[in-house]
Design an enzyme around this catalytic site. Structure first.
Site, PDB file in Angstrom:
ATOM      1  N   ARG A 115    -115.685 -19.594  29.801  1.00  0.00           N
ATOM      2  CA  ARG A 115    -116.559 -18.455  29.494  1.00  0.00           C
ATOM      3  C   ARG A 115    -117.555 -18.700  28.387  1.00  0.00           C
ATOM      4  O   ARG A 115    -118.398 -17.856  28.134  1.00  0.00           O
ATOM      5  CB  ARG A 115    -115.725 -17.210  29.195  1.00  0.00           C
ATOM      6  CG  ARG A 115    -114.939 -16.797  30.393  1.00  0.00           C
ATOM      7  CD  ARG A 115    -114.297 -15.436  30.326  1.00  0.00           C
ATOM      8  NE  ARG A 115    -113.334 -15.419  31.410  1.00  0.00           N
ATOM      9  CZ  ARG A 115    -112.086 -15.852  31.289  1.00  0.00           C
ATOM     10  NH1 ARG A 115    -111.605 -16.236  30.127  1.00  0.00           N
ATOM     11  NH2 ARG A 115    -111.298 -15.885  32.338  1.00  0.00           N
ATOM     12  N   GLU A 183     -99.262 -15.423  34.142  1.00  0.00           N
ATOM     13  CA  GLU A 183     -98.810 -15.279  35.522  1.00  0.00           C
ATOM     14  C   GLU A 183     -97.727 -16.317  35.866  1.00  0.00           C
ATOM     15  O   GLU A 183     -96.993 -16.165  36.844  1.00  0.00           O
ATOM     16  CB  GLU A 183     -99.993 -15.435  36.500  1.00  0.00           C
ATOM     17  CG  GLU A 183    -100.687 -14.130  36.806  1.00  0.00           C
ATOM     18  CD  GLU A 183    -101.375 -13.498  35.611  1.00  0.00           C
ATOM     19  OE1 GLU A 183    -100.795 -12.566  35.043  1.00  0.00           O
ATOM     20  OE2 GLU A 183    -102.482 -13.921  35.244  1.00  0.00           O
ATOM     21  N   THR A 245    -100.842 -13.219  26.577  1.00  0.00           N
ATOM     22  CA  THR A 245    -101.842 -14.253  26.325  1.00  0.00           C
ATOM     23  C   THR A 245    -103.177 -13.624  25.914  1.00  0.00           C
ATOM     24  O   THR A 245    -103.564 -12.572  26.414  1.00  0.00           O
ATOM     25  CB  THR A 245    -102.033 -15.121  27.575  1.00  0.00           C
ATOM     26  OG1 THR A 245    -102.008 -14.276  28.719  1.00  0.00           O
ATOM     27  CG2 THR A 245    -100.913 -16.137  27.690  1.00  0.00           C
ATOM     28  N   ASP A 310     -99.992  -5.984  35.294  1.00  0.00           N
ATOM     29  CA  ASP A 310    -100.975  -6.988  34.855  1.00  0.00           C
ATOM     30  C   ASP A 310    -102.143  -6.304  34.143  1.00  0.00           C
ATOM     31  O   ASP A 310    -103.282  -6.740  34.236  1.00  0.00           O
ATOM     32  CB  ASP A 310    -101.460  -7.829  36.057  1.00  0.00           C
ATOM     33  CG  ASP A 310    -102.303  -9.036  35.658  1.00  0.00           C
ATOM     34  OD1 ASP A 310    -102.244  -9.456  34.495  1.00  0.00           O
ATOM     35  OD2 ASP A 310    -103.045  -9.545  36.525  1.00  0.00           O
ATOM     36  N   ILE A 551    -110.833 -15.255  40.080  1.00  0.00           N
ATOM     37  CA  ILE A 551    -109.645 -14.931  40.880  1.00  0.00           C
ATOM     38  C   ILE A 551    -109.971 -14.123  42.137  1.00  0.00           C
ATOM     39  O   ILE A 551    -109.275 -14.216  43.136  1.00  0.00           O
ATOM     40  CB  ILE A 551    -108.576 -14.217  40.015  1.00  0.00           C
ATOM     41  CG1 ILE A 551    -107.254 -14.090  40.768  1.00  0.00           C
ATOM     42  CG2 ILE A 551    -109.051 -12.861  39.563  1.00  0.00           C
ATOM     43  CD1 ILE A 551    -106.661 -15.381  41.219  1.00  0.00           C
ATOM     44  N   CYS A 619    -105.293 -19.589  45.271  1.00  0.00           N
ATOM     45  CA  CYS A 619    -106.535 -20.369  45.255  1.00  0.00           C
ATOM     46  C   CYS A 619    -107.214 -20.402  46.627  1.00  0.00           C
ATOM     47  O   CYS A 619    -108.429 -20.301  46.722  1.00  0.00           O
ATOM     48  CB  CYS A 619    -106.271 -21.808  44.818  1.00  0.00           C
ATOM     49  SG  CYS A 619    -105.689 -21.970  43.135  1.00  0.00           S
TER      50      CYS A 619
HETATM   51  O1  LIG Z   1    -102.353 -13.422  31.957  1.00  0.00           O
HETATM   52  C1  LIG Z   1    -103.051 -14.405  31.761  1.00  0.00           C
HETATM   53  O2  LIG Z   1    -102.724 -15.346  31.024  1.00  0.00           O
HETATM   54  C2  LIG Z   1    -104.356 -14.442  32.458  1.00  0.00           C
HETATM   55  C3  LIG Z   1    -105.267 -15.465  32.287  1.00  0.00           C
HETATM   56  C4  LIG Z   1    -106.502 -15.426  32.959  1.00  0.00           C
HETATM   57  C5  LIG Z   1    -107.420 -16.556  32.685  1.00  0.00           C
HETATM   58  O3  LIG Z   1    -107.045 -17.404  31.845  1.00  0.00           O
HETATM   59  O4  LIG Z   1    -108.488 -16.703  33.237  1.00  0.00           O
HETATM   60  C6  LIG Z   1    -106.765 -14.301  33.812  1.00  0.00           C
HETATM   61  C7  LIG Z   1    -105.763 -13.308  33.897  1.00  0.00           C
HETATM   62  N1  LIG Z   1    -104.610 -13.396  33.241  1.00  0.00           N
HETATM   63  C8  LIG Z   1    -105.933 -12.121  34.694  1.00  0.00           C
HETATM   64  O5  LIG Z   1    -105.030 -11.277  34.727  1.00  0.00           O
HETATM   65  C9  LIG Z   1    -107.120 -11.935  35.423  1.00  0.00           C
HETATM   66  O6  LIG Z   1    -107.305 -10.894  36.077  1.00  0.00           O
HETATM   67  C10 LIG Z   1    -108.105 -12.957  35.378  1.00  0.00           C
HETATM   68  C11 LIG Z   1    -109.320 -13.072  36.047  1.00  0.00           C
HETATM   69  C12 LIG Z   1    -109.838 -14.265  35.659  1.00  0.00           C
HETATM   70  C13 LIG Z   1    -111.060 -14.911  36.119  1.00  0.00           C
HETATM   71  O7  LIG Z   1    -111.585 -15.753  35.368  1.00  0.00           O
HETATM   72  O8  LIG Z   1    -111.487 -14.637  37.255  1.00  0.00           O
HETATM   73  N2  LIG Z   1    -109.007 -14.864  34.776  1.00  0.00           N
HETATM   74  C14 LIG Z   1    -107.929 -14.092  34.591  1.00  0.00           C
HETATM   75 CA   LIG Z   2    -102.875 -11.829  33.764  1.00  0.00          CA
END
Ligand SMILES: O=C(O)c1cc(C(=O)O)c2c(n1)C(=O)C(=O)c1cc(C(=O)O)[nH]c1-2
Ligand SMILES: [Ca+2]
Length: 702
Positions: A115, A183, A245, A310, A551, A619
């Site tokens: 990011r 997760e 996190t 979540d 995601i 994925c």
């Molecule tokens: O719980 C976590 O550690 C964690 C990490 C991340 C991440 O690192 O990108 C996402 C999420 N959760 C999450 O819940 C989420 O909806 C999400 C979307 C994204 C993305 O970049 O599309 N990362 C993450």
């Molecule tokens: Ca998460």
């Protein structure tokens, strides 16, 4: 101002004295993403033109906020790469590739995104997906230092997983960085490193030590005295880490001299398994305020006690000055995943007000005194044992796409969405595995069945908007409807404009006062990143990273196409009023269907579905249909032969491309079940996919 030769912290605090720069993630420490620049404004934005584009070498999700300092753009991209570009021309000045190993991709939930970077005293800093924090010389791109932000014992073998994709923030010479992994299994923490030397300064854990022991960290006292009591002494969190996190928002506020951490969801998600259904589980779903020099705890506000959805509170933390009851208050405004818009006192964390900014069904509102959610008992699916169709779902009413505030309109512009999710308890109790998501959910139920009724019902509930929110009245001023969820972040400008890229591959400018659409550009691929605006040689530019991913298309797969079907071609694009660049023509067919062999073993496909949803879907897409980023396995040559498939999935033939090997988690028979399931799905859907392409020419029959 030449920020390299003056104190960078002062330069960031006085960002409006040099509005041509974009020196920190949210432009200023307040993270309002408002730029006073107004050369481009409502009267001329219709003439905006592409000034330049720079093709990226990673065709996956691009979520970066480029920084611009003294006419140089520092853009981080997927796979944690850094490009320094001439901000006026897009010419590459230097590039740095930290060579993140490909087999790390499945250690993070949500695409190998990045990011953004931080700038400080002539250096640029960014995190890597394999957990490093890197400092480069901003002029030359030469490595100054690199540290591993994850202590070697944090992973407990492979029980826990840590990846870094958020932008570091720098306060008072300390680089602060968190990580993701909840997760899988993770115990959240942030670390602060000396910006000059990379030496570890302090660490703050967001979730207690499972034995309530000191970690020799800044968080010891508050965790042992305040947080531990909010967890059951046993439960899956003691192994999985509990989560929490800090994977996105970390904000330094020079007004209060505090650092705010946006803390994530529980690990595992299932609260009954995680904490035996007991306690609020501090500091999950909270904003935690700490001191920049020491990491010492100051206050916290928990938005989602007992998280089981979540519902991260990592979403962008913004500070504002608002006249509340006739008195100017310095506040935090926050639109976390749980769907409520919060206004908190920035110094004390006191709850001032809260209201849902999107439709929510898990809570009927917030307690007006404490801000605690008033739960709908039906939503407590881990306690009542029943399935729950939650809105927001796990992707939230607002995710990482940054919101913006305009002091000219007094409105906060939220890239909001609706993506429901069916929460269902894992059958037979919690079972964890090192190589997959460990949520405590029934993975047979996380997807949408390939039945037209089921799909139509779900698609009807998918929505995306800009919600222009009045933080004082706690009500919507207006909204802009998008085709679907998962659109980019927003920047607001002194020209009374909002810029936003969309999932359908368009880049837009809207009138900040009423949402009228004033400009649209076909960027060819879905945009999920937030735009920035800056000056180069005195001229205003607006730039954004293009690249579909994250995601949403990964997990939703084929259903994510309902936001607008694009083929990924990742780039940085920049606009000016006198630009004259043109994008090359795009191949818009995407992964073409290939007629599959007709034979498959029906008996193996049920288990194949379960294994696929457990190990692959996050994925490669729900129910075997990919969302336009990673290969669509239905058309993969590898599914045609058992050996070929095993070489990829079992033995790691494609690890260099991000496909890990799974022979330590699945037997050859399980892997073959997946192949049979994919053959079945390819046969079921081939003709439909051919028909879905407007021009079926060029689709191979064999
Ligand atoms: O719980 C976590 O550690 C964690 C990490 C991340 C991440 O690192 O990108 C996402 C999420 N959760 C999450 O819940 C989420 O909806 C999400 C979307 C994204 C993305 O970049 O599309 N990362 C993450
Ligand atoms: Ca998460």
């Amino acid at each position: 101002a030449d920020p390299a030769s003056s104190d960078t912290g002062e330069a960031i605090i006085h960002a409006d004295d040099h509005p041509g720069d974009w020196m920190t993630y949210g432009r200023t420490y307040s993270e309002q993403r408002y730029s006073p620049l107004d050369q481009i404004n409502r009267s001329n934005v219709g003439n905006l033109k592409l000034a330049w584009y720079y093709d990226l070498d990673t065709n996956r999700g691009q979520e970066g906020t480029p920084l611009v300092v003294d006419g140089v753009m520092y853009a981080t991209t997927n796979w944690s790469k850094m490009k320094a570009l001439d901000a006026a021309t897009g010419k590459l000045l230097w590039a740095y590739d930290p060579r993140v190993p490909g087999n790390i991709a499945d250690k993070g939930c949500c695409d190998t995104v990045n990011r953004g970077a931080a700038y400080w005293n002539g250096k640029v800093y960014f995190g890597t997906f394999d957990g490093r924090l890197i400092a480069l010389d901003a002029k030359t791109g030469k490595l100054v230092w690199s540290v591993n932000t994850i202590p070697t014992d944090a992973a407990l073998g492979q029980q826990r997983s840590y990846t870094v994709d958020g932008a570091p923030r720098i306060a008072k010479g300390r680089v602060i960085i968190g990580n993701g992994g909840a997760e899988f299994g993770a115990r959240g923490f942030v670390s602060a490193f000396d910006a000059e030397t990379g030496k570890l300064d302090w660490r703050f854990f967001t979730v207690p030590n499972p034995e309530n022991k000191p970690d020799n960290a800044a968080s010891d006292s508050v965790l042992m005295n305040k947080a531990y009591q909010t967890w059951s002494p046993t439960g899956a969190w003691t192994k999985q880490g509990g989560g929490g996190t800090v994977w996105d928002s970390i904000v330094y506020d020079p007004v209060t001299d505090l650092v705010y951490l946006g803390v994530g969801n529980g690990s595992p998600w299932n609260y009954k398994f995680r904490s035996e259904g007991k306690g609020d589980n501090f500091f999950l779903g909270s904003i935690v305020a700490i001191k920049p020099e020491t990491g010492e705890y100051v206050w916290h506000f928990q938005e989602t006690p007992m998280d089981q959805w979540d519902y991260t509170s990592v979403q962008q933390i913004m500070t504002l000055d608002l006249p509340i009851n006739g008195q100017m208050r310095h506040v935090i405004v926050h639109a976390p995943k749980n769907g409520f818009f919060y206004v908190l006192d920035a110094k004390t964390g006191e709850f001032l007000s809260g209201k849902n900014y999107v439709y929510v069904n898990w809570a009927s509102g917030l307690d007006p005194k404490t801000g605690r959610p008033i739960y709908n008992p039906e939503a407590l699916w881990t306690l009542n044992g029943k399935d729950w169709y939650g809105i927001p779902g796990d992707l939230g009413g607002h995710n990482f796409a940054a919101m913006a505030f305009s002091p000219r309109t007094g409105l906060v512009y939220i890239p909001a969405q609706q993506v429901p999710f069916l929460y269902s308890n894992q059958v037979g109790g919690f079972k964890a595995h090192p190589d997959s998501w460990n949520l405590g959910l029934d993975m047979n139920k996380v997807g949408i069945l390939d039945k037209q009724d089921a799909k139509n019902a779900f698609i009807k509930d998918l929505k995306g908007w800009i919600i222009a929110w009045d933080p004082l009245k706690q009500q919507e001023a207006f909204r802009v409807d998008h085709k679907g969820p998962w659109n980019g972040g927003i920047v607001a400008t002194g020209g009374d404009l909002l810029f936003q890229g969309l999932a359908n591959g368009e880049f837009h400018a809207y009138d900040a006062t009423n949402g009228n659409d004033l400009f649209s550009f076909a960027a060819q691929s879905g945009i999920i990143a937030p735009p920035v605006t800056y000056l180069a040689n005195g001229k205003q530019y607006v730039a954004v990273e293009v690249g579909w991913g994250g995601i949403y298309p990964f997990f939703l797969g084929g259903l994510a196409r309902t936001s607008g079907w694009t083929v990924n071609h990742s780039r940085v694009i920049a606009f000016s009023l006198d630009g004259n660049a043109k994008l090359p023509p795009q191949n818009d067919k995407g992964f073409l269907p290939v007629k599959p062999p007709a034979e498959f073993d029906q008996k193996r496909t049920d288990n194949g579905y379960f294994e696929f949803q457990t190990y692959c879907a996050a994925c490669h897409g729900d129910n075997g249909e990919a969302g336009g980023v990673l290969p669509d396995l239905r058309w993969s040559g590898a599914i045609r032969h058992q050996d070929a498939f095993y070489n990829v999935v079992g033995r790691g033939a494609l690890t260099a491309y991000g496909m890990d090997r799974f022979d330590s988690s699945m037997s050859p028979a399980q892997i073959e079940d997946i192949r049979q399931f994919l053959l079945k799905r390819a046969n079921e859907t081939y003709q439909r996919e051919v028909d879905a392409r407007k021009n079926a020419e060029g689709i191979p029959a064999q």
